[in-house]
Scaffold this active site. Structure first.
Site, mmCIF file in Angstrom:
data_model
loop_
_atom_site.group_PDB
_atom_site.id
_atom_site.type_symbol
_atom_site.label_atom_id
_atom_site.label_comp_id
_atom_site.label_asym_id
_atom_site.label_seq_id
_atom_site.Cartn_x
_atom_site.Cartn_y
_atom_site.Cartn_z
ATOM 1 C CB CYS A 18 0.397 6.380 11.574
ATOM 2 S SG CYS A 18 1.202 7.690 11.030
ATOM 3 C CB CYS B 17 5.696 -1.740 16.859
ATOM 4 S SG CYS B 17 7.259 -1.592 16.370
ATOM 5 C CD GLU C 227 -2.915 -1.029 2.289
ATOM 6 O OE1 GLU C 227 -4.222 -1.600 2.082
ATOM 7 O OE2 GLU C 227 -2.445 -0.822 3.470
ATOM 8 C CB CYS D 77 2.876 7.735 3.257
ATOM 9 S SG CYS D 77 3.282 6.423 4.482
ATOM 10 C CB CYS E 290 6.963 -4.699 9.431
ATOM 11 S SG CYS E 290 7.998 -4.077 10.424
ATOM 12 C CB CYS F 157 2.491 -1.239 14.222
ATOM 13 S SG CYS F 157 2.641 -1.185 12.441
HETATM 14 N N1 SAH Z 1 8.762 1.134 10.477
HETATM 15 C C1 SAH Z 1 9.047 2.575 10.339
HETATM 16 C C2 SAH Z 1 8.156 3.226 9.475
HETATM 17 C C3 SAH Z 1 6.707 3.027 9.380
HETATM 18 S S1 SAH Z 1 5.834 3.216 10.935
HETATM 19 C C4 SAH Z 1 8.849 3.052 11.831
HETATM 20 O O1 SAH Z 1 8.436 2.286 12.692
HETATM 21 O O2 SAH Z 1 9.386 4.142 12.029
HETATM 22 C C5 SAH Z 1 5.375 4.975 10.671
HETATM 23 C C6 SAH Z 1 4.899 5.505 12.067
HETATM 24 O O3 SAH Z 1 3.637 4.923 12.381
HETATM 25 C C7 SAH Z 1 5.965 5.027 13.235
HETATM 26 O O4 SAH Z 1 6.340 6.168 13.856
HETATM 27 C C8 SAH Z 1 5.092 4.428 14.134
HETATM 28 O O5 SAH Z 1 5.490 4.362 15.509
HETATM 29 C C9 SAH Z 1 3.637 4.918 13.779
HETATM 30 N N2 SAH Z 1 2.404 4.023 14.008
HETATM 31 C C10 SAH Z 1 2.520 2.730 13.896
HETATM 32 N N3 SAH Z 1 1.274 2.166 14.378
HETATM 33 C C11 SAH Z 1 0.418 3.189 14.753
HETATM 34 C C12 SAH Z 1 -0.841 3.362 15.345
HETATM 35 N N4 SAH Z 1 -1.693 2.438 15.331
HETATM 36 N N5 SAH Z 1 -1.292 4.612 15.487
HETATM 37 C C13 SAH Z 1 -0.440 5.579 15.462
HETATM 38 N N6 SAH Z 1 0.756 5.681 14.871
HETATM 39 C C14 SAH Z 1 1.243 4.367 14.636
HETATM 40 FE FE1 SF4 Z 2 7.318 -2.033 11.733
HETATM 41 FE FE2 SF4 Z 2 4.921 -1.122 12.144
HETATM 42 FE FE3 SF4 Z 2 6.962 -1.193 14.077
HETATM 43 FE FE4 SF4 Z 2 7.214 0.349 11.892
HETATM 44 S S1 SF4 Z 2 5.757 0.665 13.532
HETATM 45 S S2 SF4 Z 2 8.907 -1.160 12.742
HETATM 46 S S3 SF4 Z 2 6.069 -0.999 10.416
HETATM 47 S S4 SF4 Z 2 5.827 -2.923 13.245
#
Ligand code: SAH
Ligand code: SF4
Length: 384
Positions: free
Chosen positions: A336, A116, A92, A105, A112, A119
């Site tokens: 995000c 986290c 996406e 983006c 991934c 996410c």
């Molecule tokens: N993997 C990279 C880039 C993609 S995630 C990273 O983690 O930085 C992009 C951003 O979205 C990150 O800062 C992450 O902390 C945030 N993010 C992930 N899940 C989210 C959620 N459910 N609500 C708000 N921000 C979120």
């Molecule tokens: Fe991967 Fe989501 Fe963590 Fe970014 S926030 S590193 S996309 S698991």
């Protein structure tokens, strides 16, 4: 012999390849002009190359492209694009208009491996990393000749699916193509790469000298909380990560963006705000506060508006630049943390939800992770 995708190559790779065929270096520049400025995807279109050369190149080269499978538009103007890759996997890409800015983006991986807890992309584990061509083509899609002006963009953020530094080679090579004059010629100042904090890779990324902006997903102020929500914190705790950030090469006036997902009662207290101010001491930085976008199956909650305000105010009062990033495209799951690949995709390389896979892989410096992650091999930080 499998064909090589021209959009995976740097100019010097093309020059070397053409030299093997007895062709002069300027032919490589011609090829680049066709594939990036004219967006040609067929060697036959390249009318200023002699026909015998085109024939010869066709034996070894091709130009890949993405297939648009679905396009959704949010009520706030954000658009989400689902692209099909050659192997049937899907990614996406999101286009976010805000004022006179239009930000793309891009994704760097299918899924991934970082795991986290907040996410959605994490939930399917990692399928595979994207090739440079697959990253660059996401950007090219918005530059396609014949598109209306509103299809163009001002900024690119590597914040879609995947961890850019876990796909180190793909990300670095894609950035070189995006920023080179022979490529798309985009200023590195308009590009931001976001990482969850793979420290050895972050150091190597600094050494690569790409001059793009850096964003770091900090998301907590104590190791206990950060490890709980981001397993990557175990091998690379906050102090180690921030030391690497302090050493990261920045241009004059360039700052590191720290992203901070606010989770109700987890990391949104005034005590957190105080610790955050201390942690940022001496760093040229700005803070992006991201109120959590709730996702199914994840126990965390979005904080109240007032808590977000309080948190931001504390940071502002203590001299930090702090912004609240209003989630865009939540109604189409484009915000995000809401990006995910379709369930019908191919075999995953990591376990579902990646509970133990990623951190243990990293801590063991890859041995176990490499086995499970197969060709992704990107978990081997040392190789960056
Ligand atoms: N993997 C990279 C880039 C993609 S995630 C990273 O983690 O930085 C992009 C951003 O979205 C990150 O800062 C992450 O902390 C945030 N993010 C992930 N899940 C989210 C959620 N459910 N609500 C708000 N921000 C979120
Ligand atoms: Fe991967 Fe989501 Fe963590 Fe970014 S926030 S590193 S996309 S698991």
């Amino acid at each position: 012999m499998p064909l090589t995708d021209l959009r995976d190559l740097q100019l010097h790779d093309m020059t070397a390849l053409l030299a093997e065929a007895g062709e002069p270096a300027f032919r490589a520049t011609q090829l680049c002009h066709w594939i990036y400025k004219r967006q040609a995807t067929d060697l036959q279109q390249m009318s200023d190359l002699p026909e015998p050369l085109r024939q010869c190149l066709r034996q070894r080269l091709y130009v890949s492209s993405l297939t648009l499978l679905r396009q959704q538009q949010s009520t706030d103007g954000t658009e989400k694009f689902l692209f099909g890759l050659e192997d049937g996997n899907q990614i996406e890409t999101v286009l976010i208009p805000a004022g006179d800015k239009r930000t793309i983006c891009v994704s760097t991986q299918v899924g991934c491996a970082i795991g986290c807890r907040f996410c959605l992309t994490a939930q399917g584990g990692l399928v595979r990393s994207l090739r440079p061509a697959e990253i660059v083509s996401q950007v090219l899609y918005f530059q396609a000749p014949g598109k209306t002006p509103e299809r163009t963009f001002t900024n690119i953020v590597f914040m879609g699916m995947g961890e850019p530094l876990d796909n180190f080679q793909g990300t670095v090579q894609a950035i070189r193509i995006l920023t080179a004059e022979w490529g798309l010629g985009i200023s590195p100042r308009r590009i931001t790469v976001s990482t969850s904090g793979l420290v050895r890779r972050l150091e190597a990324f600094g050494r690569a000298g790409l001059k793009v902006n850096l964003a770091v997903s900090l998301n907590a102020t104590t190791d206990a909380v950060r490890t709980q929500i981001m397993p990557i914190n175990k091998p690379y705790p906050i102090a180690t990560l921030l030391a690497a950030c302090r050493a990261f090469p920045l241009a004059v006036r360039q700052r590191i963006t720290f992203e901070y997902v606010l989770l109700r009662d987890m990391n949104d207290t005034l005590a957190d705000a105080k610790r955050l101010v201390k942690l940022m001491h001496g760093l040229r930085c700005k803070i992006n506060l991201l109120p959590f976008n709730e996702i199914p199956g994840v126990p965390y909650r979005r904080p109240h508006e007032a808590t977000v305000q309080q948190f931001q105010n504390y940071l502002l009062q203590h001299g930090l630049s702090a912004f609240v990033r209003q989630s865009r495209g939540r109604d189409i799951s484009a915000a995000c943390g809401q990006l995910r690949f379709e369930e019908r995709t191919t075999t995953r390389l990591t376990d579902h939800a990646s509970q133990a896979t990623m951190p243990s892989a990293l801590m063991a410096q890859g041995e176990q992770g490499r086995e499970r992650a197969g060709s992704a091999a990107t978990l081997r930080e040392g190789k960056a």
